[in-house]
Design a protein around this motif. Structure first.
Motif, PDB file in Angstrom:
ATOM      1  N   LEU B   5      33.634  52.163  44.814  1.00 50.35           N
ATOM      2  CA  LEU B   5      34.351  52.586  46.017  1.00 50.35           C
ATOM      3  C   LEU B   5      35.145  51.430  46.614  1.00 50.35           C
ATOM      4  CD1 LEU B   5      31.763  54.903  47.784  1.00 50.35           C
ATOM      5  CD2 LEU B   5      33.973  55.549  46.836  1.00 50.35           C
ATOM      6  N   GLN B   6      34.513  50.244  46.633  1.00 49.68           N
ATOM      7  CA  GLN B   6      35.194  49.077  47.175  1.00 49.68           C
ATOM      8  C   GLN B   6      36.463  48.774  46.379  1.00 49.68           C
ATOM      9  OE1 GLN B   6      34.067  46.691  49.929  1.00 49.68           O
ATOM     10  NE2 GLN B   6      36.270  46.563  49.604  1.00 49.68           N
ATOM     11  N   ASN B   7      36.345  48.902  45.059  1.00 47.57           N
ATOM     12  CA  ASN B   7      37.514  48.606  44.237  1.00 47.57           C
ATOM     13  C   ASN B   7      38.589  49.677  44.355  1.00 47.57           C
ATOM     14  OD1 ASN B   7      37.565  46.090  42.997  1.00 47.57           O
ATOM     15  ND2 ASN B   7      35.887  46.662  41.640  1.00 47.57           N
ATOM     16  N   ILE B   8      38.177  50.905  44.688  1.00 45.71           N
ATOM     17  CA  ILE B   8      39.192  51.942  44.917  1.00 45.71           C
ATOM     18  C   ILE B   8      40.031  51.566  46.138  1.00 45.71           C
ATOM     19  CG2 ILE B   8      39.522  54.347  45.658  1.00 45.71           C
ATOM     20  CD1 ILE B   8      37.198  55.102  43.836  1.00 45.71           C
ATOM     21  N   ILE B   9      39.354  51.109  47.190  1.00 46.82           N
ATOM     22  CA  ILE B   9      40.088  50.661  48.387  1.00 46.82           C
ATOM     23  C   ILE B   9      41.009  49.490  48.019  1.00 46.82           C
ATOM     24  CG2 ILE B   9      39.857  49.740  50.720  1.00 46.82           C
ATOM     25  CD1 ILE B   9      38.491  52.291  50.797  1.00 46.82           C
ATOM     26  N   ASN B  10      40.454  48.501  47.289  1.00 48.73           N
ATOM     27  CA  ASN B  10      41.255  47.343  46.880  1.00 48.73           C
ATOM     28  C   ASN B  10      42.475  47.784  46.086  1.00 48.73           C
ATOM     29  OD1 ASN B  10      39.194  45.838  47.941  1.00 48.73           O
ATOM     30  ND2 ASN B  10      38.332  45.240  45.963  1.00 48.73           N
ATOM     31  N   ALA B  11      42.255  48.727  45.167  1.00 47.95           N
ATOM     32  CA  ALA B  11      43.327  49.169  44.291  1.00 47.95           C
ATOM     33  C   ALA B  11      44.389  49.935  45.071  1.00 47.95           C
ATOM     34  CB  ALA B  11      42.762  50.044  43.175  1.00 47.95           C
ATOM     35  N   LEU B  12      43.951  50.701  46.085  1.00 49.90           N
ATOM     36  CA  LEU B  12      44.930  51.434  46.885  1.00 49.90           C
ATOM     37  C   LEU B  12      45.852  50.461  47.612  1.00 49.90           C
ATOM     38  CD1 LEU B  12      42.894  54.408  48.372  1.00 49.90           C
ATOM     39  CD2 LEU B  12      44.874  54.544  46.867  1.00 49.90           C
ATOM     40  N   GLN B  13      45.263  49.387  48.129  1.00 48.06           N
ATOM     41  CA  GLN B  13      46.097  48.390  48.809  1.00 48.06           C
ATOM     42  C   GLN B  13      47.053  47.715  47.819  1.00 48.06           C
ATOM     43  OE1 GLN B  13      44.216  45.226  51.151  1.00 48.06           O
ATOM     44  NE2 GLN B  13      45.782  43.831  50.435  1.00 48.06           N
ATOM     45  N   TRP B  14      46.501  47.228  46.725  1.00 50.25           N
ATOM     46  CA  TRP B  14      47.313  46.474  45.765  1.00 50.25           C
ATOM     47  C   TRP B  14      48.359  47.384  45.126  1.00 50.25           C
ATOM     48  CZ3 TRP B  14      49.082  42.061  45.306  1.00 50.25           C
ATOM     49  CH2 TRP B  14      49.415  41.464  44.094  1.00 50.25           C
ATOM     50  N   GLY B  15      47.954  48.627  44.805  1.00 48.56           N
ATOM     51  CA  GLY B  15      48.880  49.571  44.188  1.00 48.56           C
ATOM     52  C   GLY B  15      50.008  49.964  45.127  1.00 48.56           C
ATOM     53  N   SER B  16      49.753  49.937  46.444  1.00 50.04           N
ATOM     54  CA  SER B  16      50.801  50.292  47.405  1.00 50.04           C
ATOM     55  C   SER B  16      52.026  49.402  47.247  1.00 50.04           C
ATOM     56  CB  SER B  16      50.277  50.159  48.834  1.00 50.04           C
ATOM     57  OG  SER B  16      49.322  51.146  49.078  1.00 50.04           O
ATOM     58  N   GLY B 255      52.759  53.083  40.116  1.00 47.34           N
ATOM     59  CA  GLY B 255      52.416  51.876  40.872  1.00 47.34           C
ATOM     60  C   GLY B 255      50.938  51.856  41.219  1.00 47.34           C
ATOM     61  N   TYR B 256      50.443  52.998  41.720  1.00 45.40           N
ATOM     62  CA  TYR B 256      49.015  53.068  42.057  1.00 45.40           C
ATOM     63  C   TYR B 256      48.152  52.960  40.804  1.00 45.40           C
ATOM     64  CZ  TYR B 256      49.799  54.011  46.950  1.00 45.40           C
ATOM     65  OH  TYR B 256      50.155  53.883  48.257  1.00 45.40           O
ATOM     66  N   LEU B 257      48.603  53.586  39.725  1.00 48.80           N
ATOM     67  CA  LEU B 257      47.834  53.510  38.479  1.00 48.80           C
ATOM     68  C   LEU B 257      47.687  52.053  38.032  1.00 48.80           C
ATOM     69  CD1 LEU B 257      46.486  55.083  36.118  1.00 48.80           C
ATOM     70  CD2 LEU B 257      48.657  54.851  34.918  1.00 48.80           C
ATOM     71  N   LEU B 258      48.809  51.322  38.137  1.00 51.33           N
ATOM     72  CA  LEU B 258      48.795  49.906  37.761  1.00 51.33           C
ATOM     73  C   LEU B 258      47.785  49.145  38.615  1.00 51.33           C
ATOM     74  CD1 LEU B 258      50.722  48.974  35.598  1.00 51.33           C
ATOM     75  CD2 LEU B 258      52.094  47.860  37.353  1.00 51.33           C
ATOM     76  N   GLY B 259      47.816  49.433  39.911  1.00 50.86           N
ATOM     77  CA  GLY B 259      46.868  48.798  40.822  1.00 50.86           C
ATOM     78  C   GLY B 259      45.433  49.086  40.415  1.00 50.86           C
ATOM     79  N   PHE B 260      45.161  50.345  40.067  1.00 50.40           N
ATOM     80  CA  PHE B 260      43.800  50.722  39.668  1.00 50.40           C
ATOM     81  C   PHE B 260      43.390  50.019  38.377  1.00 50.40           C
ATOM     82  CE2 PHE B 260      41.762  53.758  42.376  1.00 50.40           C
ATOM     83  CZ  PHE B 260      42.784  54.176  43.219  1.00 50.40           C
ATOM     84  N   ILE B 261      44.309  49.994  37.401  1.00 44.31           N
ATOM     85  CA  ILE B 261      43.956  49.349  36.133  1.00 44.31           C
ATOM     86  C   ILE B 261      43.653  47.872  36.375  1.00 44.31           C
ATOM     87  CG2 ILE B 261      44.795  48.716  33.836  1.00 44.31           C
ATOM     88  CD1 ILE B 261      46.393  51.250  33.775  1.00 44.31           C
ATOM     89  N   GLU B 262      44.499  47.214  37.175  1.00 43.96           N
ATOM     90  CA  GLU B 262      44.291  45.784  37.415  1.00 43.96           C
ATOM     91  C   GLU B 262      42.994  45.503  38.159  1.00 43.96           C
ATOM     92  OE1 GLU B 262      47.308  43.300  38.967  1.00 43.96           O
ATOM     93  OE2 GLU B 262      48.787  43.881  37.472  1.00 43.96           O
ATOM     94  N   MET B 263      42.576  46.414  39.008  1.00 41.26           N
ATOM     95  CA  MET B 263      41.349  46.189  39.763  1.00 41.26           C
ATOM     96  C   MET B 263      40.114  46.501  38.939  1.00 41.26           C
ATOM     97  SD  MET B 263      41.701  44.971  42.677  1.00 41.26           S
ATOM     98  CE  MET B 263      43.261  44.375  43.283  1.00 41.26           C
ATOM     99  N   PHE B 264      40.211  47.513  38.076  1.00 42.72           N
ATOM    100  CA  PHE B 264      39.002  47.954  37.387  1.00 42.72           C
ATOM    101  C   PHE B 264      38.745  47.234  36.065  1.00 42.72           C
ATOM    102  CE2 PHE B 264      39.142  51.201  40.560  1.00 42.72           C
ATOM    103  CZ  PHE B 264      37.807  51.436  40.804  1.00 42.72           C
ATOM    104  N   VAL B 265      39.787  46.652  35.484  1.00 38.13           N
ATOM    105  CA  VAL B 265      39.567  45.908  34.233  1.00 38.13           C
ATOM    106  C   VAL B 265      38.590  44.746  34.444  1.00 38.13           C
ATOM    107  CG1 VAL B 265      40.676  44.390  32.556  1.00 38.13           C
ATOM    108  CG2 VAL B 265      41.622  46.638  32.994  1.00 38.13           C
ATOM    109  N   PRO B 266      38.755  43.912  35.501  1.00 39.59           N
ATOM    110  CA  PRO B 266      37.817  42.792  35.656  1.00 39.59           C
ATOM    111  C   PRO B 266      36.394  43.236  35.966  1.00 39.59           C
ATOM    112  CG  PRO B 266      39.759  42.485  37.023  1.00 39.59           C
ATOM    113  CD  PRO B 266      39.798  43.888  36.529  1.00 39.59           C
ATOM    114  N   LEU B 267      36.232  44.491  36.336  1.00 44.70           N
ATOM    115  CA  LEU B 267      34.893  44.999  36.621  1.00 44.70           C
ATOM    116  C   LEU B 267      34.066  45.083  35.343  1.00 44.70           C
ATOM    117  CD1 LEU B 267      33.755  45.959  39.293  1.00 44.70           C
ATOM    118  CD2 LEU B 267      34.262  48.301  38.604  1.00 44.70           C
TER     119      LEU B 267
END
Lengths: 392, 304
Positions: B5-16, B255-267
């Motif tokens: 959930l935390q990374n979803i929030i992070n990804a939404l910000q970064w993907g924006s 753009g959002y997809l990119l943000g999500f991929i970038e946030m979830f890969v390091p997980l």
């Protein structure tokens, strides 16, 4: 006609001989100290600090009537050369100072990028050289004539690991570093090794990286926070420190964040703001809260040049004082520059417990000082305050 | 669960940021069939304009106005000024080359980008600036998930901007003209819609959006440097391609997809491999969907 030419030639040779003799006999021996500094180029502020510290030192020496060697006082001269913050210029400057100016000893260059190749020249010509600021092990490795005035990166990692363990009693650490830059990468690995040696394998619960120019660290930081780490170590430069610290706080990080000497720029606090208050980092010296000779130096420098000297100025001052101590301990000056240089080098290597303004120093066989690191706390006013010093 | 959930929030910000910046690429492509490679640097210039305006406004009005009012004022003034940067790029950089080969126009974009970067370096120096905080960041703990007011603001503002742009393009006459232009930029001018009006308008909107993204960026990542637009610009360009050339909703989604991929890969993987894995995934997606998500037939006819 031919006779005349021979005569003229003979006369020339004779005059040359006499004049050369006249030079060495008639002129008093002057001790020349070479300064190899980046006065222009990328880091002119470093060059300025070097030059100012050297001029202050010369003032002191001149006031005392020169350096006393074997019961006789010799006047001192500075030879300041600009290396333009380039490796090749630093090599040229060293070569010129050694072969043309006949310097006794060289102080500088400051950055490892220039100190490593310039140190090779000094060592080949058997001229002692002290780099005040270069932390890369290669500068002095395998070079008996090259010394340095600061600690090395392999030392800083363990210092921070010990400090955190003693200060907070933590056993789980996280590291966040730039994998694309040599200095943070090296230091991160040294820290990890030292920490795991103390607390066992796996005690660095998160070892996360990013690449230069990244600005969002939230994914790595989320991982670090959930890993249960108690302390975060990040050996980054000031622009990244500001982002990492602020993002960590926003994501709910409550523990301390610890840094290395790359934090020691005034811009760290400027960019980071209040989020950085109360954090610790290791460095060479702390201006705020300094005492004794260190405070004296800072006040004098500040009065003369209008700003508080950074670590380069202080380290240069110590390097010059080391050089002075070595020359004084060389026994006597023969006038043969080659012999004198070796005598100075031997004296330098023998120096024990030298009281510098950046700490007590004793050289190892490699020419690296065993000296204490300073832990600085960023105060509630954003100043760098001396917290404690940690010795090897 | 928390960490996801935390990374979803992070990804939404970064993907924006990717979403808003990639829309600028996509819009220009829709109208002129070329990618404006200066867009990352237009974003940078917009951020610096925002920085200047924010500093000025704070100095003038911080005593008499609440923070949010200054924030809105800064956004409006910056958007207005930055849109002229977009118009300038179009008129000076692209208009003289409208009939030239496409590669020349693409290179023009790169040149303009370099001019902006080095110009900034010469005028302001290599020193980093800190973007003033217009909204005081406050962190809230929602059952183990940390959300800041700045994050919420960034996500909300980006969504509002994209939605209003979408409505503008679908509902207004100007929007209709822009859509028409993307079908045929030779025939539409014959109908009395001048490309010399529509093209600058497109650039102005793109630059205006980028500058707002820049102000929001400054709130989240307050360290400014002249090269800050390069990496973001290139990644937003990837999002524009992935979303389908010329498709605005596609660019936003990508753009959002990119943000999500970038946030979830390091997980899952070590963070060192983040970009390597993230962009390999995108390569795979493009292999199977070369037109991107919403790319229309006609928009992929031209190469580049």
């Amino acid at each position: 006609m031919r006779k005349l030419i021979y005569l003229v030639l003979a006369a020339c040779v004779l005059t040359l001989c006499f004049s050369a003799n006249g030079w060495t006999l008639g002129r008093e021996t002057v001790i020349k100290v070479g300064i190899n500094a980046p006065l222009t180029g990328d880091i002119p502020k470093v060059g300025e600090g070097t030059k100012y510290a050297a001029e202050m030192w010369l003032e002191d020496v001149t006031k005392a009537g020169g350096i006393e060697v074997g019961g006789k006082k010799y006047p001192v001269e500075l030879v300041i050369e600009d290396n333009e913050s380039k490796a090749e210029s630093a090599v040229t400057a060293n070569t010129k100072m050694i072969t043309q100016d006949d310097v006794m000893i060289i102080i500088g260059p400051q950055s490892s990028k220039q100190a490593i190749p310039a140190g090779d020249v000094a060592n080949n010509y058997q001229t002692p050289m002290i780099s005040p600021w270069s932390t890369n092990p290669d500068t002095t490795a395998g070079r008996p004539y090259v010394f340095r005035g600061c600690f090395l990166d392999p030392f800083q990692g363990p210092v921070l690991a010990n400090f955190v363990t003693e200060e907070f009693g933590f056993t789980k650490a996280a590291v966040l570093y730039d994998v694309a830059s040599d200095y943070p990468k090296g230091l991160a690995e040294f820290f990890k090794a030292a920490w795991e040696e103390k607390h066992g394998a796996g005690s660095v619960v998160a070892f996360e990286s990013f690449t230069t120019k990244d600005t969002d660290f939230s994914s790595q930081l989320t991982k670090i926070i959930k890993s249960g780490a108690e302390v975060l170590f990040t050996p980054q430069y000031y622009n990244e420190v500001a982002l990492i610290v602020n993002q960590a706080k926003d994501l709910g990080w409550k523990g301390p964040i610890v840094g290395s000497d790359s934090w020691g720029s005034a811009e760290t606090v400027q960019l980071c703001g209040e989020a950085c208050y109360g954090l610790f980092f290791s460095t060479h010296y702390a201006a705020a809260g300094a005492q004794g000779a260190t405070k004296e130096f800072i006040d004098r420098y500040n009065a003369k040049y209008g700003y508080v000297p950074d670590d380069v100025g202080a380290l240069t001052w110590d390097a010059l004082r080391l050089a002075q101590t070595a020359i004084e301990g060389a026994g006597e000056l023969t006038g043969d520059i080659k012999k004198d240089r070796t005598a100075v080098r031997d004296a330098l290597a023998k120096i024990k417990d030298f009281e510098g303004i950046t700490g007590k120093m004793t050289f190892t066989e490699e020419g690296d000082p065993i000296k204490c690191a300073v832990i600085v706390k960023i105060s509630d006013k954003g100043e760098y305050e001396f917290y404690k010093s940690i010795c090897p | 669960m928390d960490i996801i959930l935390q990374n979803i929030i992070n990804a939404l910000q970064w993907g924006s940021f990717y979403a808003v910046v990639s829309i600028g690429y996509s819009m220009v492509y829709g109208v002129l069939m070329l990618f404006n490679f200066a867009h990352g640097d237009i974003f940078m210039v917009g951020t610096y304009i925002g920085f200047g305006i924010a500093t000025l406004m704070l100095a003038l009005f911080s005593a008499i106005m609440p923070g949010w009012m200054i924030f809105i004022l800064v956004i409006l003034v910056t958007m207005f000024l930055a849109s002229f940067v977009g118009v300038f790029v179009e008129v000076v950089g692209y208009r003289p080359l409208r009939g030239a080969p496409r590669a020349s126009a693409a290179i023009t974009g790169l040149m303009i980008g370099i001019i902006f970067e080095t110009g900034n370096l010469i005028i302001l120096g290599a020193q980093r600036f800190s973007f003033p905080a217009l909204i005081k960041s406050q962190s809230y703990n929602l059952g183990g998930i940390y959300v800041t007011n700045v994050k919420v603001l960034i996500i909300a503002a980006s969504l509002i901007m994209m939605l209003s742009l979408h409505l503008f393009i679908k509902k207004t006459k100007w929007g209709m003209a822009m859509r028409a232009m993307s079908y045929d930029f030779l025939a539409v001018p014959l109908m009395g819609v001048s490309i010399n009006v529509i093209a600058p308008l497109t650039f102005a909107i793109g630059a205006g959006l980028a500058s707002v993204a820049g102000i929001l960026y400054g709130q989240a990542y307050p360290v400014l440097d002249p090269y800050m637009g390069i990496q973001l610009g290139w990644k937003a360009f990837v999002a524009a391609i992935l979303g389908g050339r010329g498709s605005i909703m596609g660019a936003a989604l990508a753009g959002y997809l990119l943000g999500f991929i970038e946030m979830f890969v390091p997980l899952v993987f070590p963070s060192t491999f983040r970009d390597l894995i993230a962009y390999s995934i995108i390569l795979v997606i493009l292999t199977f969907r070369p037109r991107g998500f919403f790319g229309m037939e006609h928009s992929t006819q031209l190469r580049l």
